[in-house]
Design a protein around this motif. Structure first.
Motif, PDB file in Angstrom:
ATOM      1  N   UNK A  93       0.318  53.814  27.423  1.00 23.08           N
ATOM      2  CA  UNK A  93      -0.668  52.769  27.651  1.00 23.08           C
ATOM      3  C   UNK A  93      -0.596  51.812  26.466  1.00 23.08           C
ATOM      4  N   UNK A  94      -0.147  50.604  26.705  1.00 20.09           N
ATOM      5  CA  UNK A  94       0.001  49.628  25.627  1.00 20.09           C
ATOM      6  C   UNK A  94      -1.272  48.803  25.509  1.00 20.09           C
ATOM      7  N   UNK A  95      -1.880  48.853  24.354  1.00 26.13           N
ATOM      8  CA  UNK A  95      -3.108  48.100  24.110  1.00 26.13           C
ATOM      9  C   UNK A  95      -2.823  46.745  23.493  1.00 26.13           C
ATOM     10  N   UNK A  96      -1.866  46.709  22.553  1.00 31.43           N
ATOM     11  CA  UNK A  96      -1.622  45.451  21.835  1.00 31.43           C
ATOM     12  C   UNK A  96      -0.172  45.366  21.417  1.00 31.43           C
ATOM     13  N   UNK A  97       0.378  44.179  21.527  1.00 31.59           N
ATOM     14  CA  UNK A  97       1.663  43.856  20.910  1.00 31.59           C
ATOM     15  C   UNK A  97       1.599  42.380  20.532  1.00 31.59           C
ATOM     16  N   UNK A  98       1.286  42.104  19.265  1.00 30.97           N
ATOM     17  CA  UNK A  98       1.099  40.735  18.778  1.00 30.97           C
ATOM     18  C   UNK A  98       2.147  40.407  17.728  1.00 30.97           C
ATOM     19  N   UNK A  99       2.661  39.196  17.806  1.00 25.90           N
ATOM     20  CA  UNK A  99       3.570  38.678  16.784  1.00 25.90           C
ATOM     21  C   UNK A  99       2.930  37.431  16.195  1.00 25.90           C
ATOM     22  N   UNK A 100       2.688  37.457  14.890  1.00 20.44           N
ATOM     23  CA  UNK A 100       2.052  36.337  14.199  1.00 20.44           C
ATOM     24  C   UNK A 100       3.029  35.727  13.213  1.00 20.44           C
ATOM     25  N   UNK A 101       3.220  34.428  13.302  1.00 12.85           N
ATOM     26  CA  UNK A 101       4.079  33.740  12.359  1.00 12.85           C
ATOM     27  C   UNK A 101       3.419  33.670  10.994  1.00 12.85           C
ATOM     28  N   UNK A 102       4.115  34.151   9.967  1.00  9.46           N
ATOM     29  CA  UNK A 102       3.527  34.186   8.629  1.00  9.46           C
ATOM     30  C   UNK A 102       3.191  32.780   8.148  1.00  9.46           C
ATOM     31  N   UNK A 103       4.072  31.835   8.398  1.00  8.56           N
ATOM     32  CA  UNK A 103       3.849  30.479   7.901  1.00  8.56           C
ATOM     33  C   UNK A 103       2.870  29.706   8.770  1.00  8.56           C
ATOM     34  N   UNK A 104       3.031  29.806  10.096  1.00  8.20           N
ATOM     35  CA  UNK A 104       2.200  28.997  10.997  1.00  8.20           C
ATOM     36  C   UNK A 104       0.847  29.629  11.291  1.00  8.20           C
ATOM     37  N   UNK A 105       0.788  30.975  11.275  1.00  7.45           N
ATOM     38  CA  UNK A 105      -0.440  31.665  11.652  1.00  7.45           C
ATOM     39  C   UNK A 105      -0.630  31.783  13.150  1.00  7.45           C
ATOM     40  N   UNK A 106       0.279  31.219  13.933  1.00  3.52           N
ATOM     41  CA  UNK A 106       0.176  31.305  15.393  1.00  3.52           C
ATOM     42  C   UNK A 106       0.509  32.726  15.851  1.00  3.52           C
ATOM     43  N   UNK A 107      -0.264  33.218  16.826  1.00  4.32           N
ATOM     44  CA  UNK A 107      -0.080  34.570  17.329  1.00  4.32           C
ATOM     45  C   UNK A 107       0.339  34.558  18.787  1.00  4.32           C
TER      46      UNK A 107
END
Length: 946
Positions: free
Chosen positions: A811-825
Motif C-alpha cells: 500500500x503506497x501512501x506517498x512518493x514525493x520528489x522535491x526539487x532542492x533548488x526550486x522547492x517544487x514537489x
C-alpha cells in the motif's frame, strides 16, 4: 573453445571458467577432511554479519523459495522478482529498447527508487554491475543462473550500515544451493497465444556430496524471440494525443506520425513533388509510422556456466568457492535513421550553408519538386523549412549487444574459539559489453556526395577529386530510391562501442558471541566487526565516428574512471529479555571520490507473546556516486523538453521573455510571425546527452520500518505480518531534468544571462529552436516515500494433500520528489508506476504426485499525471490490471516431473498510452514495466533429477 562474436577477453575468461571447474572438482577431494562431529549451526541472515541460529531480522524480509520459482515458469531472475509488490523493473527488455547502450538489460529496483539504490548480492556478497558505464549502474539479472538459486531474500529499508553504499532501498540476496546431489536436467519451451515470442530453456546440473562438503556444476542455454511493436494490435500504430476540438485539451488518441518519411519531405512536399498530406489514418497519411520497425521486447540469447564448491578443511575451518560466466546477446531494432539534409549534413543550424541552388542543382532542376519550390519563391535549399528523409536503403537499423559477465567469489571461515570465528570473503567480477549499431550514415562523406558535377558521360560525379578516389558516389536524399547500392556502400557507417565494468571486493570479519548475557534466559551478546575494501572501475569507448559526431547517431564521449573505498563496520545483537532484543550497526567509509561517510542502524525485536512479535529499525543510508554518476561520457536521450521560450511574443514580460528575445533568431521569428511558437517537429527534436559530473556528491537517506508479526495459536499454519516504511533521500543523485535546465537558465537576471547555458544548450541559429539540451548528474532532489507491506501465509492439510495460500501486498501512501533548488514537489503516488495498491495471491496444492500452483497479480488503477492539465480525464485515467497464472505438474516417476502452465491466462491487454503520456515507453504504446505486453503465454517442460 571460442564463442562466435565474443570478445577476446570474454573467451579467455570463459576458458578460465572451465579450467577452474576442473580444478574445483579435484580440490573438493584433495581438501576434504573429516568434519567435527558436532557443529554449532550458524545461519546467515540477510542484513547482518552475525550468524546465529535464532537470529530474527529487525527489518522485514520477503523470501521466495523453489515453489515460487517453479510455480510461474520463471527462466530468469527478473521474471520472478518483478512479481513482488515492492519490486519494480528498472530497465527491462521493454523499457530499454530505444536505448542502444541499455538494450537487452534486466535490472531491478526496490520501492521504485532505481537500480542504483538497490543492492544485489549473491550469497551475501556483492555482484558486479552489468549496465554500460556510460549509461548507469545496475546488476543485469540475465547473468545470474536461476537453476542454482535455492531462495531469494528481499530485505527492504536502508541497509548501508551492513553492506555499504547502494543499499538505500534495500537488498536482494540470491542464495545458491549448497548441497545439490546427483544429475538434474530441465527443459522448457513456451509460446504466446499469438503463436510468437517463442522461448526455450535448457539446464543441466551435476552435483555430489562428499564426507565434508559439496561440489556442483551447472550449464544452460535460453532464448527469447522477443516482439516487434507491429506484432500486437494495441501497438501496431504509433499514436499521439491530439486536441480534436480546438479547446486546448488533448482528447483523442490518433496516428500523427513523423515528418521524416521514406520518400523524403522537402518543405510541404514529398520527394516526388506532390504535397505532403497528414491524416489520422495510417493507411492514407504520408507520415511515417515508427511502429512498423521498432522492437517492443528485445530478443535475447543467453548461455551460462557456473560451478560451486564448499567443504570443511578441518574441524575449525571451512571454505566456499563459486565461479560463473554468462553471455547475453540481444538485438534491438529501430526505424530507419532520420536525416535532415540541411542541419545534419550542412550544419545550417550552426551557421553552415548547403550551397544548393534549386534552379540549377541536378536533383531539383526541371523536376516537379524543384518547380514547385521555385513557384513558392524558394530558390535555395537553405530556405526550405524541412529536408527530412528516412534512410531505408541502408537496411534495418538496430543495436546488437553482447554482454559477458565473469565472476569468481570465495570465502574462508575459521573458528578462533568455540564462540568466535573469522571470515574472509573476496569477489572479482567483470562485465564486457560489445555493441554494434548498423544503419547509420557518414555525414562527412554525405557532404561530398551532395556536392556534384557532370561526369562527361551524361551522369554526375562527386566534385572533390580526393573523395572520388576514396569511392565517393553521388546520392539523392530528396526522393524515393535516390540512394543506389553503390552510394550506400560509400555512405554507410556501422558504428560500435565497447566497455568494461570491474568490481573487486575483499571483506574480513570477526564475529561470534561476547560470552556475556543479561540473564540465563537469553543468549549471549552477538557481535561482528570488520573491514572491507572495494574498487569499482568502468570504461566505455565509442568508435571515432560517434566520438567525433560524424554520424547521425548521437555523439558520445568516452567514459573512463574508477573509485575505491575502505569501510570499517561493527554490529551488536543485544538480547535483553526473552521478549526484547536490540540490534545496532555502524559503518564508516573513506571514499576516494567523496571522502568520509558514516551509516548507522538501530533495530529491535520484541516477541512479546508466542503469537505476536514486534520489530522495527531506524537507519541512515548513503549512496556514493557510482562510476557512471561521476564519469559518464554520455548516453543519448530524446525525452520531451518544454522550451520556456515557446509562445513568447513582444508583449510577454519577465526575465524568461527578455532572455529569450535577446537571442536574435527568436526575436527575428517573433518579428516575422508575431510570436516564437514552435512547430510539432521542433518540439519533438530536442536531442541531448546525459553525462556524469566529478563534482556530484553522495546522497543520504533516513529510513524507518515498524511492524508486527502475528502467528495465532488458535490457527496453526497462519502467519500475518504488516510493516510500515518511511524513506527520505536528501541530495538525491540524478541527471537534471532538461526542462529544468532551460527554466533555470532563462530565469536568470538578464544582465547575467548566458544563451549557451554554460555549454548545455545549442539552438538553431536560424529558427531559434533548441536542438540540444545536455544534462549532467547532480544532487538535485529530495525523495520521500512511505507505505505498508502486508504478508499473509497459511499452510494446512486438505483432502489428503498440502495447501498453501499466500498474500503479498504493498500500500503506497506517498512518493514525493522535491526539487532542492526550486522547492517544487511532484506527488507521484497513484501514477502509473506508483500504484497505491499492488498485491499477489499465491496458492499451491499438492496431492501425492500432483501439484497445482495459481498466482493472481493486481496493479491498481492509476493516473498518468496527478497534476494533469492538458489531457482529458479519460485519457489520463488508467484502468487496473489483473493477471492470472496457472501451472500444473505431475511426478510421472520418482525422478521425473512434467509441468505445463499458462501466464496471463485471460489474455489481459495493456492500457493504451500515447506518445504524449508521461509513462509511455517507446515502441510499446503502453508501459511494459507496469503491464504485460505479450498477452497469454503457454509453457511446458520436464524436470529430471536422479
Amino acid at each position: 573453445m571460442a564463442l562466435p562474436n565474443a570478445s577476446t577477453s570474454s573467451q579467455k575468461r570463459f576458458i578460465k571458467t572451465l579450467l577452474a571447474i576442473g580444478v574445483a572438482s579435484v580440490t573438493s577431494q584433495a581438501f576434504a577432511q573429516e568434519s567435527a562431529e558436532e557443529n554449532v549451526e550458524r545461519i546467515a541472515v540477510t542484513g547482518s554479519h552475525i550468524k546465529k541460529g535464532d537470529f530474527q531480522s529487525a527489518s522485514p524480509i520477503a523470501i521466495l523459495d523453489e515453489k515460487d520459482i517453479e510455480g510461474v515458469g520463471a527462466v530468469n531472475v527478473s521474471d520472478l522478482l518483478a512479481r513482488i509488490p515492492s519490486v519494480y523493473g528498472d530497465t527491462t527488455g521493454a523499457s530499454s529498447n530505444i536505448s542502444e547502450q541499455s538494450s537487452g538489460l534486466n535490472t531491478v529496483a526496490l520501492r521504485n527508487l532505481g537500480a542504483s539504490r538497490t543492492l544485489v548480492l549473491v550469497d551475501g556478497i556483492r555482484y558486479v554491475s552489468g549496465t554500460s558505464a556510460g549509461a548507469g549502474y545496475g546488476v543485469d539479472l540475465n547473468s545470474i543462473p536461476l537453476s542454482m538459486v535455492s531462495r531469494i531474500e528481499v530485505l527492504t529499508g536502508g541497509q548501508s550500515a551492513s553492506y555499504g553504499s547502494d543499499a538505500v532501498a534495500g537488498v536482494i540476496n540470491l542464495i545458491l544451493k549448497k548441497d545439490f546431489e546427483g544429475v538434474g536436467f530441465k527443459a522448457q519451451i513456451g509460446q504466446s497465444g499469438e503463436s510468437d515470442k517463442d522461448k526455450s530453456d535448457i539446464e543441466l546440473t551435476l552435483g555430489t556430496n562428499f564426507e565434508s562438503g559439496n561440489a556442483w556444476f551447472s550449464a544452460g542455454y535460453s532464448s527469447d524471440d522477443g516482439l516487434m511493436a507491429s506484432d500486437r494490435d494495441y501497438s501496431r500504430v504509433h499514436k499521439s494525443a491530439v486536441d480534436s476540438d480546438g479547446d486546448g485539451i488533448l482528447d483523442t488518441a490518433q496516428f500523427v506520425g513523423s515528418s521524416h518519411i521514406l520518400s523524403g519531405r522537402i518543405g510541404g512536399y514529398k520527394g516526388d513533388g506532390t504535397p505532403f498530406v497528414r491524416t489520422p489514418d495510417v493507411e492514407t497519411s504520408d507520415a511515417f509510422n515508427f511502429h512498423e520497425y521498432r522492437s517492443m521486447l528485445a530478443p535475447t540469447d543467453r548461455i551460462f556456466v557456473a560451478s560451486g564448491l564448499n567443504f570443511d578443511i578441518n574441524e575449525r575451518s571451512r571454505a566456499n568457492f563459486n565461479i560463473n560466466y554468462a553471455r547475453v546477446d540481444s538485438t534491438t531494432f529501430f526505424e530507419p535513421i532520420p536525416l535532415d539534409t540541411r542541419n545534419d549534413i550542412f550544419k545550417l543550424s550552426k551557421g553552415g550553408s548547403t550551397g544548393i541552388d534549386i534552379a540549377t542543382h541536378p536533383w531539383f532542376a526541371g523536376t516537379t519538386l524543384g518547380n514547385n519550390l521555385l513557384n513558392d519563391g524558394i530558390t535555395n535549399l537553405d530556405d526550405v523549412s524541412l529536408t527530412f528523409r528516412r534512410l531505408y536503403e541502408f537496411g534495418g537499423r538496430g543495436a546488437e549487444n553482447t554482454r559477458s559477465t565473469f565472476r569468481v567469489a570465495g570465502s574462508y571461515e575459521y573458528d578462533l574459539t568455540d564462540d568466535i570465528y573469522f571470515t574472509l570473503n573476496g569477489t572479482y567480477g567483470v562485465t564486457d559489453q560489445n555493441q554494434k549499431n548498423n544503419g547509420d550514415i557518414n555525414l562527412d562523406r554525405a557532404r561530398y556526395a551532395l556536392t556534384i558535377e557532370e561526369d562527361g558521360f551524361g551522369g554526375y560525379q562527386c566534385s572533390d577529386d580526393i573523395a572520388r578516389i576514396q569511392g565517393c558516389v553521388p546520392f539523392n536524399p530528396f526522393k524515393i530510391d535516390g540512394i543506389s547500392p553503390e552510394a550506400v556502400d560509400y555512405l554507410a557507417a556501422d558504428t560500435n562501442l565497447s566497455g568494461t565494468i570491474e568490481q573487486t571486493v575483499i571483506t574480513a570479519i570477526v564475529a561470534g558471541d561476547l560470552g556475556f548475557a543479561f540473564s540465563d534466559d537469553v543468549d549471549a551478546l552477538g557481535f561482528a566487526a570488520g573491514v572491507e575494501y572495494r574498487k569499482e572501475e568502468g570504461e566505455e569507448t565509442p568508435d571515432p565516428l560517434r566520438q567525433g559526431g560524424i554520424v547521425r547517431g548521437a555523439k558520445i564521449a568516452k567514459t573512463q574512471g574508477s573509485f575505491d573505498v575502505v569501510d570499517a563496520f561493527a554490529e551488536l545483537h543485544i538480547p535483553v529479555l526473552e521478549q526484547l532484543s536490540f540490534d545496532l550497526a555502524v559503518r564508516v567509509g573513506n571514499y576516494s571520490s567523496v571522502g568520509s561517510i558514516t551509516n548507522w542502524t538501530a533495530g529491535f525485536n520484541a516477541p512479546v507473546h508466542d503469537s505476536i512479535r514486534f520489530r522495527g529499525a531506524i537507519a541512515t543510508a548513503v549512496r556514493a556516486p557510482n562510476v557512471s554518476d561521476l564519469f559518464a561520457g554520455g548516453t543519448a536521450t530524446a525525452a520531451f523538453v518544454f522550451d520556456p521560450c515557446d509562445g513568447i511574443d513582444n508583449s510577454t514580460s519577465g526575465n524568461i521573455a527578455e532572455n529569450c528575445r535577446s537571442i536574435s533568431a527568436i526575436q527575428n521569428r517573433i518579428n516575422t510571425d508575431g510570436s516564437f511558437t514552435l512547430t510539432q517537429v521542433e518540439q519533438q527534436n530536442t536531442s541531448g546527452l546525459l553525462v556524469g559530473s566529478p563534482s556530484v556528491k553522495e546522497e543520504t537517506a533516513d529510513t524507518l520500518t515498524l511492524g508486527a508479526i502475528f502467528t495465532p495459536e488458535f490457527l496453526d499454519g497462519l502467519s500475518v505480518s504488516a510493516d510500515y516504511y518511511d524513506i527520505e533521500i536528501d541530495n538525491a543523485i540524478t541527471n537534471t531534468d532538461r526542462t529544468v535546465i532551460l527554466n533555470r537558465c532563462y530565469s536568470a537576471d538578464p544582465s547575467q544571462f548566458d544563451p549557451q547555458c554554460a555549454g548545455t544548450v545549442v539552438r538553431d541559429g536560424r529558427s531559434g529552436a533548441a536542438l540540444e539540451v545536455n544534462s549532467a548528474s547532480g544532487n538535485e532532489n529530495i525523495i520521500e516515500t512511505s507505505g505498508i507491506d502486508l504478508e499473509v501465509a497459511y499452510e494446512t492439510d486438505l483432502g489428503g494433500g498440502d495447501l498453501y495460500v499466500g498474500l503479498s501486498a504493498n500500500f503506497l501512501d506517498k512518493y514525493d520528489i522535491t526539487g532542492i533548488e526550486s522547492g517544487d514537489t511532484q506527488s507521484l503516488a497513484g501514477e502509473i508506476m506508483f500504484p497505491e495498491l499492488r498485491f499477489n495471491i499465491n496458492t499451491s496444492y499438492t496431492l501425492e504426485k500432483f501439484n497445482v500452483y495459481w498466482q493472481l497479480r493486481y496493479w491498481d488503477e492509476t493516473k498518468d499525471r496527478n497534476d494533469n492539465t492538458n489531457m482529458t480525464e479519460e485519457l489520463n485515467s488508467i484502468d487496473s490490471a489483473i493477471y492470472n497464472d496457472l501451472r500444473f505438474s505431475y511426478n510421472v516417476l520418482e525422478s521425473t516431473n512434467l509441468f505445463i502452465g499458462v501466464n496471463n491466462m485471460f489474455d489481459e491487454q495493456p492500457q493504451e498510452l500515447t506518445a504524449n503520456h508521461k509513462y509511455q515507453q517507446a515502441g510499446t504504446l503502453t508501459n511494459g514495466s507496469a503491464f504485460n505486453l505479450t498477452g497469454r503465454e503457454y509453457y511446458a517442460g520436464i524436470k529430471v533429477h536422479f
